[in-house]
Design a protein around this motif. Structure first.
Motif, PDB file in Angstrom:
ATOM      1  N   THR A  24      -3.234   1.804  -7.984  1.00 11.44           N
ATOM      2  CA  THR A  24      -2.064   2.551  -7.692  1.00 11.44           C
ATOM      3  C   THR A  24      -0.737   1.535  -7.256  1.00 11.44           C
ATOM      4  O   THR A  24      -1.155   0.380  -6.861  1.00 11.44           O
ATOM      5  CB  THR A  24      -2.374   3.246  -6.205  1.00 11.44           C
ATOM      6  OG1 THR A  24      -3.384   4.139  -6.400  1.00 11.44           O
ATOM      7  CG2 THR A  24      -1.234   3.839  -5.723  1.00 11.44           C
ATOM      8  N   GLU A  25       0.259   1.750  -7.808  1.00  8.05           N
ATOM      9  CA  GLU A  25       1.359   0.732  -7.709  1.00  8.05           C
ATOM     10  C   GLU A  25       1.710   0.721  -6.479  1.00  8.05           C
ATOM     11  O   GLU A  25       2.297  -0.742  -6.237  1.00  8.05           O
ATOM     12  CB  GLU A  25       2.582   1.381  -8.651  1.00  8.05           C
ATOM     13  CG  GLU A  25       3.797   0.434  -8.993  1.00  8.05           C
ATOM     14  CD  GLU A  25       4.545   0.915  -9.991  1.00  8.05           C
ATOM     15  OE1 GLU A  25       5.918   0.450  -9.786  1.00  8.05           O
ATOM     16  OE2 GLU A  25       4.103   1.485 -10.881  1.00  8.05           O
ATOM     17  N   SER A  26       1.803   1.498  -5.481  1.00  7.35           N
ATOM     18  CA  SER A  26       2.480   1.271  -4.182  1.00  7.35           C
ATOM     19  C   SER A  26       1.554   2.039  -3.152  1.00  7.35           C
ATOM     20  O   SER A  26       1.332   3.138  -3.309  1.00  7.35           O
ATOM     21  CB  SER A  26       3.903   1.985  -4.202  1.00  7.35           C
ATOM     22  OG  SER A  26       4.489   1.628  -2.584  1.00  7.35           O
ATOM     23  N   ALA A  27       1.126   1.156  -2.110  1.00  5.03           N
ATOM     24  CA  ALA A  27       0.414   1.730  -1.081  1.00  5.03           C
ATOM     25  C   ALA A  27       0.777   1.190   0.380  1.00  5.03           C
ATOM     26  O   ALA A  27       1.061  -0.115   0.381  1.00  5.03           O
ATOM     27  CB  ALA A  27      -1.119   1.809  -1.499  1.00  5.03           C
ATOM     28  N   LEU A  38      -1.777  -1.871   8.532  1.00  4.62           N
ATOM     29  CA  LEU A  38      -2.891  -2.650   8.313  1.00  4.62           C
ATOM     30  C   LEU A  38      -3.122  -3.008   7.167  1.00  4.62           C
ATOM     31  O   LEU A  38      -4.132  -3.930   6.721  1.00  4.62           O
ATOM     32  CB  LEU A  38      -4.067  -1.667   8.950  1.00  4.62           C
ATOM     33  CG  LEU A  38      -3.747  -1.039  10.222  1.00  4.62           C
ATOM     34  CD1 LEU A  38      -4.895   0.072  10.663  1.00  4.62           C
ATOM     35  CD2 LEU A  38      -3.738  -2.182  11.165  1.00  4.62           C
ATOM     36  N   PHE A  39      -2.378  -2.454   6.013  1.00  2.00           N
ATOM     37  CA  PHE A  39      -2.729  -3.005   4.433  1.00  2.00           C
ATOM     38  C   PHE A  39      -1.310  -2.400   4.047  1.00  2.00           C
ATOM     39  O   PHE A  39      -0.712  -1.398   4.302  1.00  2.00           O
ATOM     40  CB  PHE A  39      -3.675  -2.338   3.983  1.00  2.00           C
ATOM     41  CG  PHE A  39      -3.805  -2.496   2.582  1.00  2.00           C
ATOM     42  CD1 PHE A  39      -4.493  -3.459   1.899  1.00  2.00           C
ATOM     43  CD2 PHE A  39      -3.239  -1.621   1.720  1.00  2.00           C
ATOM     44  CE1 PHE A  39      -4.699  -3.606   0.505  1.00  2.00           C
ATOM     45  CE2 PHE A  39      -2.995  -1.788   0.537  1.00  2.00           C
ATOM     46  CZ  PHE A  39      -4.164  -2.940  -0.333  1.00  2.00           C
ATOM     47  N   GLU A  40      -1.034  -3.310   3.006  1.00  2.00           N
ATOM     48  CA  GLU A  40       0.039  -2.915   2.196  1.00  2.00           C
ATOM     49  C   GLU A  40       0.114  -3.474   0.847  1.00  2.00           C
ATOM     50  O   GLU A  40      -0.422  -4.521   0.820  1.00  2.00           O
ATOM     51  CB  GLU A  40       1.449  -3.354   2.810  1.00  2.00           C
ATOM     52  CG  GLU A  40       1.778  -4.532   3.033  1.00  2.00           C
ATOM     53  CD  GLU A  40       3.115  -4.931   3.582  1.00  2.00           C
ATOM     54  OE1 GLU A  40       3.191  -5.752   4.540  1.00  2.00           O
ATOM     55  OE2 GLU A  40       4.076  -4.167   3.147  1.00  2.00           O
ATOM     56  N   LYS A  41       0.596  -2.678  -0.228  1.00  2.00           N
ATOM     57  CA  LYS A  41       0.826  -3.204  -1.705  1.00  2.00           C
ATOM     58  C   LYS A  41       2.004  -2.729  -1.896  1.00  2.00           C
ATOM     59  O   LYS A  41       2.364  -1.479  -2.177  1.00  2.00           O
ATOM     60  CB  LYS A  41      -0.202  -2.594  -2.381  1.00  2.00           C
ATOM     61  CG  LYS A  41      -0.140  -3.153  -4.026  1.00  2.00           C
ATOM     62  CD  LYS A  41      -1.137  -2.427  -4.978  1.00  2.00           C
ATOM     63  CE  LYS A  41      -0.657  -2.762  -6.439  1.00  2.00           C
ATOM     64  NZ  LYS A  41      -1.674  -2.553  -7.356  1.00  2.00           N
ATOM     65  N   THR A 158      10.344   4.739  -0.308  1.00  2.00           N
ATOM     66  CA  THR A 158       9.222   3.579  -0.415  1.00  2.00           C
ATOM     67  C   THR A 158       7.961   4.253   0.509  1.00  2.00           C
ATOM     68  O   THR A 158       8.013   5.131   1.285  1.00  2.00           O
ATOM     69  CB  THR A 158       9.780   2.402   0.180  1.00  2.00           C
ATOM     70  OG1 THR A 158       9.854   2.492   1.501  1.00  2.00           O
ATOM     71  CG2 THR A 158      10.855   2.072  -0.206  1.00  2.00           C
ATOM     72  N   ALA A 159       6.902   3.572   0.084  1.00  2.00           N
ATOM     73  CA  ALA A 159       5.608   3.967   1.014  1.00  2.00           C
ATOM     74  C   ALA A 159       5.861   3.508   2.311  1.00  2.00           C
ATOM     75  O   ALA A 159       5.422   4.384   3.131  1.00  2.00           O
ATOM     76  CB  ALA A 159       4.337   3.064   0.345  1.00  2.00           C
ATOM     77  N   ALA A 160       6.353   2.534   2.652  1.00  2.00           N
ATOM     78  CA  ALA A 160       6.818   2.262   4.142  1.00  2.00           C
ATOM     79  C   ALA A 160       7.534   3.266   4.955  1.00  2.00           C
ATOM     80  O   ALA A 160       7.138   3.546   5.692  1.00  2.00           O
ATOM     81  CB  ALA A 160       7.191   0.573   4.322  1.00  2.00           C
ATOM     82  N   ASP A 161       8.657   3.893   4.295  1.00  2.00           N
ATOM     83  CA  ASP A 161       9.334   4.812   4.948  1.00  2.00           C
ATOM     84  C   ASP A 161       8.661   6.102   4.870  1.00  2.00           C
ATOM     85  O   ASP A 161       8.801   6.919   6.049  1.00  2.00           O
ATOM     86  CB  ASP A 161      10.854   5.176   3.685  1.00  2.00           C
ATOM     87  CG  ASP A 161      11.811   4.181   4.265  1.00  2.00           C
ATOM     88  OD1 ASP A 161      11.652   3.313   5.420  1.00  2.00           O
ATOM     89  OD2 ASP A 161      12.872   4.637   3.934  1.00  2.00           O
TER      90      ASP A 161
END
Length: 295
Positions: A24-27, A38-41, A158-161
């Protein structure tokens, strides 16, 4: 250039487990209670969210209108492409029912009906929604051009947002109920059925305590997935964006949940070391030397 010294306490009592490698490209994985990542990509990489957009439309409607309000469906809402709850032009539906159809069955027609009811048009709704997401939710890298997530080059986040949005929305009991609903009896002018959540893990719950979820897909976004899960008193939010298949999106969400729940326990969260870089909080994850952003 920054130099960091990692305190020994950041690694004490940690469980040895390698961080997952993802296709997966973004997580991102976020602790729901504290907001710790706790985890990010690629969590701050600009992405297309597809129907994860509907989480924003839903919480905006819940917080800015009375769910008992009656909405008259337009021809524009009826004719929208993609997944629908088969609304008919002129049909009167409660706002609550539209929000439920939006989250549980991912109805694009429900999204347009909500947008037109609240702001007069999809375009005006997008302006209102973006202002709300920035000022009330605190999103920094999101611009939505419609209420449903059908592709537009300028419809990005974004995944963060999205994790921050999900965390914010889950504080509302109505959103939490609809987000976690497995099914809903639907009676409309042209469609009477029991609609099921599109989120496979919510329905199957393979040994995981899944508390809610939303799916998305358009060609440019790939498969997108938002999931909340709870175990041993800790609840987390997982966002995966641009998976090449549903199987990858689900399997890698499960992988992230297993990794998180196996590696960290709820009592460990307050003990994490935190500091700030460029105005953003960061923390040392106790089982890793990686730096993870707090949203």
């Amino acid at each position: 250039m920054f130099a960091f010294s990692i305190p020994a306490s950041a690694f004490s009592d940690s469980k040895e487990e390698e961080e997952p490698e993802l296709l997966t490209e973004s997580a991102i994985v976020v602790d729901k209670s504290s907001g710790l990542t706790l985890f990010e990509k690629n969590a701050e990489q600009e992405m297309y969210p597809a129907s994860l957009t509907k989480m924003a439309t839903a919480i905006y409607a819940i917080e800015n209108a009375d769910l008992d309000e009656k909405v008259t469906v337009s021809e524009n809402a009826r004719s929208v492409e993609g997944t629908r709850v088969y609304l008919e032009e002129g049909e009167e539906v409660s706002l609550e029912k539209l929000v439920q159809g939006l989250l549980i069955n991912s109805g694009n027609d429900a999204g347009v009906a909500i947008a037109e009811h609240l702001s007069g048009s999809e375009e005006s709704f997008a302006e209102d929604l973006n202002e709300y997401l920035e000022q009330e939710v605190g999103l920094e890298d999101t611009n939505f051009t419609n209420p449903h997530g059908l592709h537009d080059e300028d419809h990005v986040t974004t995944a963060a947002d999205l994790a921050k949005l999900t965390r914010y929305a889950l504080k509302d009991p109505d959103f939490k109920e609809y987000f976690g609903a497995e099914e809903l009896d639907w009676k409309g002018e042209s469609w009477e059925t029991t609609i099921l959540s599109h989120h496979r893990l919510l329905l199957e719950d393979k040994g995981l305590t899944i508390t809610g979820g939303k799916t998305g897909y358009v060609e440019k976004s790939g498969n997108t997935l938002a999931t909340s899960a709870k175990e041993d008193g800790m609840e987390v939010i997982v966002i995966t964006l641009k998976s090449d298949s549903q199987d990858i999106a689900y399997s890698e969400t499960e992988k992230l949940l297993d990794y998180t729940f196996d590696t960290i326990e709820a009592p460990d969260i307050p003990e994490m070391e935190a500091f700030s870089i460029k105005g953003k909080e960061r923390a040392f994850f106790k089982s890793s030397s990686l730096l993870n952003m707090v949203n």
